[in-house]
Scaffold this motif. Sequence first.
Motif, PDB file in Angstrom:
ATOM      1  N   ASP A   1     128.294-129.309  17.053  1.00  0.00           N
ATOM      2  CA  ASP A   1     128.287-130.756  17.252  1.00  0.00           C
ATOM      3  C   ASP A   1     126.832-131.203  17.292  1.00  0.00           C
ATOM      4  OD1 ASP A   1     127.368-129.925  19.797  1.00  0.00           O
ATOM      5  OD2 ASP A   1     129.379-130.105  20.660  1.00  0.00           O
ATOM      6  N   THR A   2     126.588-132.461  17.644  1.00  0.00           N
ATOM      7  CA  THR A   2     125.213-132.960  17.666  1.00  0.00           C
ATOM      8  C   THR A   2     124.380-132.277  18.747  1.00  0.00           C
ATOM      9  OG1 THR A   2     125.888-134.836  19.035  1.00  0.00           O
ATOM     10  CG2 THR A   2     125.776-135.195  16.652  1.00  0.00           C
ATOM     11  N   GLU A   3     124.984-131.948  19.856  1.00  0.00           N
ATOM     12  CA  GLU A   3     124.251-131.231  20.905  1.00  0.00           C
ATOM     13  C   GLU A   3     123.821-129.842  20.426  1.00  0.00           C
ATOM     14  OE1 GLU A   3     125.960-131.058  24.819  1.00  0.00           O
ATOM     15  OE2 GLU A   3     126.604-133.149  24.694  1.00  0.00           O
ATOM     16  N   ASP A   4     124.697-129.195  19.700  1.00  0.00           N
ATOM     17  CA  ASP A   4     124.360-127.880  19.164  1.00  0.00           C
ATOM     18  C   ASP A   4     123.229-128.010  18.138  1.00  0.00           C
ATOM     19  OD1 ASP A   4     124.673-125.046  18.877  1.00  0.00           O
ATOM     20  OD2 ASP A   4     125.816-125.396  17.027  1.00  0.00           O
ATOM     21  N   PHE A   5     123.286-129.064  17.319  1.00  0.00           N
ATOM     22  CA  PHE A   5     122.190-129.249  16.363  1.00  0.00           C
ATOM     23  C   PHE A   5     120.878-129.518  17.109  1.00  0.00           C
ATOM     24  CE2 PHE A   5     119.337-131.796  13.802  1.00  0.00           C
ATOM     25  CZ  PHE A   5     119.068-130.869  12.801  1.00  0.00           C
ATOM     26  N   ALA A   6     120.936-130.252  18.214  1.00  0.00           N
ATOM     27  CA  ALA A   6     119.717-130.481  19.007  1.00  0.00           C
ATOM     28  C   ALA A   6     119.140-129.150  19.480  1.00  0.00           C
ATOM     29  CB  ALA A   6     120.022-131.396  20.193  1.00  0.00           C
ATOM     30  N   ARG A   7     119.998-128.223  19.863  1.00  0.00           N
ATOM     31  CA  ARG A   7     119.547-126.882  20.259  1.00  0.00           C
ATOM     32  C   ARG A   7     118.882-126.157  19.081  1.00  0.00           C
ATOM     33  NH1 ARG A   7     121.142-122.111  18.877  1.00  0.00           N
ATOM     34  NH2 ARG A   7     123.057-122.894  17.924  1.00  0.00           N
ATOM     35  N   ILE A   8     119.524-126.211  17.920  1.00  0.00           N
ATOM     36  CA  ILE A   8     118.977-125.577  16.713  1.00  0.00           C
ATOM     37  C   ILE A   8     117.616-126.189  16.377  1.00  0.00           C
ATOM     38  CG2 ILE A   8     119.316-125.266  14.218  1.00  0.00           C
ATOM     39  CD1 ILE A   8     122.414-125.335  14.916  1.00  0.00           C
ATOM     40  N   HIS A   9     117.537-127.496  16.491  1.00  0.00           N
ATOM     41  CA  HIS A   9     116.269-128.184  16.206  1.00  0.00           C
ATOM     42  C   HIS A   9     115.185-127.737  17.185  1.00  0.00           C
ATOM     43  CE1 HIS A   9     113.282-131.381  16.167  1.00  0.00           C
ATOM     44  NE2 HIS A   9     113.649-131.572  14.914  1.00  0.00           N
ATOM     45  N   ARG A  10     115.531-127.716  18.442  1.00  0.00           N
ATOM     46  CA  ARG A  10     114.569-127.353  19.488  1.00  0.00           C
ATOM     47  C   ARG A  10     114.129-125.894  19.367  1.00  0.00           C
ATOM     48  NH1 ARG A  10     117.500-129.220  23.019  1.00  0.00           N
ATOM     49  NH2 ARG A  10     118.558-127.327  23.669  1.00  0.00           N
ATOM     50  N   GLN A  11     115.075-125.000  19.156  1.00  0.00           N
ATOM     51  CA  GLN A  11     114.756-123.566  19.137  1.00  0.00           C
ATOM     52  C   GLN A  11     114.143-123.088  17.827  1.00  0.00           C
ATOM     53  OE1 GLN A  11     118.303-121.373  20.107  1.00  0.00           O
ATOM     54  NE2 GLN A  11     118.105-121.776  22.301  1.00  0.00           N
ATOM     55  N   TYR A  12     114.501-123.726  16.730  1.00  0.00           N
ATOM     56  CA  TYR A  12     114.099-123.184  15.430  1.00  0.00           C
ATOM     57  C   TYR A  12     113.328-124.175  14.558  1.00  0.00           C
ATOM     58  CZ  TYR A  12     117.416-119.558  16.714  1.00  0.00           C
ATOM     59  OH  TYR A  12     118.077-118.554  17.389  1.00  0.00           O
ATOM     60  N   LEU A  13     113.939-125.314  14.260  1.00  0.00           N
ATOM     61  CA  LEU A  13     113.335-126.226  13.289  1.00  0.00           C
ATOM     62  C   LEU A  13     111.989-126.761  13.748  1.00  0.00           C
ATOM     63  CD1 LEU A  13     116.506-128.224  12.177  1.00  0.00           C
ATOM     64  CD2 LEU A  13     115.472-126.220  11.077  1.00  0.00           C
ATOM     65  N   SER A  14     111.881-127.114  15.013  1.00  0.00           N
ATOM     66  CA  SER A  14     110.626-127.680  15.519  1.00  0.00           C
ATOM     67  C   SER A  14     109.500-126.655  15.535  1.00  0.00           C
ATOM     68  CB  SER A  14     110.825-128.256  16.922  1.00  0.00           C
ATOM     69  OG  SER A  14     111.126-127.218  17.835  1.00  0.00           O
ATOM     70  N   ARG A  15     109.836-125.384  15.393  1.00  0.00           N
ATOM     71  CA  ARG A  15     108.830-124.319  15.439  1.00  0.00           C
ATOM     72  C   ARG A  15     108.455-123.776  14.053  1.00  0.00           C
ATOM     73  NH1 ARG A  15     111.114-121.015  20.710  1.00  0.00           N
ATOM     74  NH2 ARG A  15     111.130-122.829  22.064  1.00  0.00           N
ATOM     75  N   LEU A  16     109.040-124.347  13.014  1.00  0.00           N
ATOM     76  CA  LEU A  16     108.725-123.872  11.666  1.00  0.00           C
ATOM     77  C   LEU A  16     107.283-124.217  11.312  1.00  0.00           C
ATOM     78  CD1 LEU A  16     112.005-124.872   9.794  1.00  0.00           C
ATOM     79  CD2 LEU A  16     111.210-122.540  10.272  1.00  0.00           C
ATOM     80  N   PRO A  17     106.552-123.290  10.702  1.00  0.00           N
ATOM     81  CA  PRO A  17     105.139-123.539  10.388  1.00  0.00           C
ATOM     82  C   PRO A  17     104.966-124.470   9.187  1.00  0.00           C
ATOM     83  CG  PRO A  17     105.793-121.385   9.580  1.00  0.00           C
ATOM     84  CD  PRO A  17     106.963-121.926  10.350  1.00  0.00           C
ATOM     85  N   GLY A  18     103.923-125.294   9.256  1.00  0.00           N
ATOM     86  CA  GLY A  18     103.531-126.119   8.123  1.00  0.00           C
ATOM     87  C   GLY A  18     104.346-127.365   7.886  1.00  0.00           C
ATOM     88  N   VAL A  19     105.212-127.733   8.808  1.00  0.00           N
ATOM     89  CA  VAL A  19     106.089-128.899   8.595  1.00  0.00           C
ATOM     90  C   VAL A  19     105.333-130.188   8.916  1.00  0.00           C
ATOM     91  CG1 VAL A  19     108.198-130.079   9.341  1.00  0.00           C
ATOM     92  CG2 VAL A  19     108.179-127.581   9.047  1.00  0.00           C
ATOM     93  N   ALA A  20     105.338-131.101   7.944  1.00  0.00           N
ATOM     94  CA  ALA A  20     104.719-132.414   8.144  1.00  0.00           C
ATOM     95  C   ALA A  20     105.774-133.462   8.484  1.00  0.00           C
ATOM     96  CB  ALA A  20     103.945-132.832   6.898  1.00  0.00           C
ATOM     97  N   GLN A  21     106.933-133.391   7.805  1.00  0.00           N
ATOM     98  CA  GLN A  21     108.013-134.359   8.051  1.00  0.00           C
ATOM     99  C   GLN A  21     109.363-133.652   7.951  1.00  0.00           C
ATOM    100  OE1 GLN A  21     107.964-137.626   5.346  1.00  0.00           O
ATOM    101  NE2 GLN A  21     106.099-138.515   6.181  1.00  0.00           N
TER     102      GLN A  21
END
Length: 152
Positions: free
Chosen positions: A114-134
Amino acid sequence: MEIDATDRRILTSLQKDGRMTNAELSEQVNLSPSACHRRVQRLEAAGVIRGYVALLDERKMSRPTTVFVEITLSGQADEVLDAFERQVARIPDLLECHLMAGTADYLLKILARDTEDFARIHRQYLSRLPGVAQMHTSFALRTVFRTTAIPV
């Protein structure tokens, strides 16, 4: 490798049901069982058939939310792309990652509970990906059409 009309019939049938027996397949494609088996083995050996899988129902696996994430990197240097690709491959909820031509550098397909689970995925993984501008995220409201079959 040359793929003829008989191979195409075999591939079409196996994409619909990869668990059918060789006898069932040979009957569908109008070949003797031994000739059919040899053709399937040849297609496997050549890498045309990469493997066989079970397709799971996302809802029954409690992953009904499909999320597409467009990512633009801060640069296009090989080091930036390589670092991003190494890290993104470690995301357990990631189904697909495509290097794109267009407005984004990468397009990700993620399954979440659900959206809460995606927030977890974003927090744990996506926000930590290197080189991301947008990063731009879109949630699928409904899947209108989907197939795993490649046109043959």
